[in-house]
Design an enzyme around this catalytic site. Sequence first.
Site, short mmCIF file in Angstrom:
data_model
loop_
_atom_site.label_atom_id
_atom_site.label_comp_id
_atom_site.label_asym_id
_atom_site.label_seq_id
_atom_site.Cartn_x
_atom_site.Cartn_y
_atom_site.Cartn_z
N HIS A 223 -40.75 42.54 -16.33
CA HIS A 223 -39.57 41.69 -16.39
C HIS A 223 -39.54 40.81 -17.64
CE1 HIS A 223 -36.29 39.18 -15.00
NE2 HIS A 223 -37.06 38.11 -14.94
N ASP B 171 -32.89 36.61 -17.76
CA ASP B 171 -32.98 36.13 -16.38
C ASP B 171 -31.96 35.00 -16.17
OD1 ASP B 171 -35.02 36.34 -13.92
OD2 ASP B 171 -34.66 34.21 -14.26
#
Length: 292
Positions: free
Chosen positions: A272, A107
């Site tokens: 995620h 991320d």
Amino acid sequence: MEPRITGFDYQRVTVGEGVTLNVAVGGSGSPIVLLHGFPQTHLMWRHVAADLAADHTVICPDLRGYGASDKPADTDGVTYAKRTMAADIVALARALGYERFALAGHDRGALVAIRAGLDHPEAVTQLASLDVLPTLDMWDVLHGPTAAVGFHLYLMAQPPGLPEQLIGASADAFFGYFLDLWARNPEAIPAEVRAAYLRASREAVTSIVADYRASAGVDVAHDRADRAAGNRLGMPVTVLQQDWGGALGFDAAALWREWAPDLTHQTISCGHFMAEEAPAEVVKALRSLLAR
């Protein structure tokens, strides 16, 4: 007491501009630096780091502006540029005795890793990016109703004032929303770890917003300059992406290949937070990368 990565030593290391980073270091052998994402801290790597430490020196910092690292005020618009944050990581590795190191990021940490690979190719031996697109491509693919998934990107891109006020007024609800929404397996983030993430994020609203604001401004400019100059990632690169299915509407691997000629692109069936939801698969991919 804050949760820690078991068996790792903790220290504070001064990097650029007198900024001090909180860093966990464990294991021995060739070095790999692991950079966390949003809204997390270095703790997200706890499973992966413990495994890799069997035969590597594993370095897990909190990025500037996150966790227990310093949170300098953004007075010039570049304090949280990925170029600045990448320089932190190179300085951190050197302070620990490593001129060259492998680098993996998730991320936000992946954006820092990408910039480190572009700006410091002599230092980064291999690079892994977990579940993100390079900044320039991310903005290019967000359009129409599907861009609603990235509403936080647009909120935090606004001028200083309103984003900080809105998020600060409901920090736990805001950051907790993403921890809940993006995790396919909520049990992968146990209660004490979730609480640590929320606590750290609550104390870092201003710097987190500044990090995101930079990605709508100076980071895009840096990416565009590299694209125009033909600069690419020359080291072996592994990209791990969750299975977004038909929602993508674009070829992520093709976008990545424009940046990384020596590319391995792999889809993992999880949410995620793949280092916490599928740590064994992440470790396998990183070990394969380190062997390239």
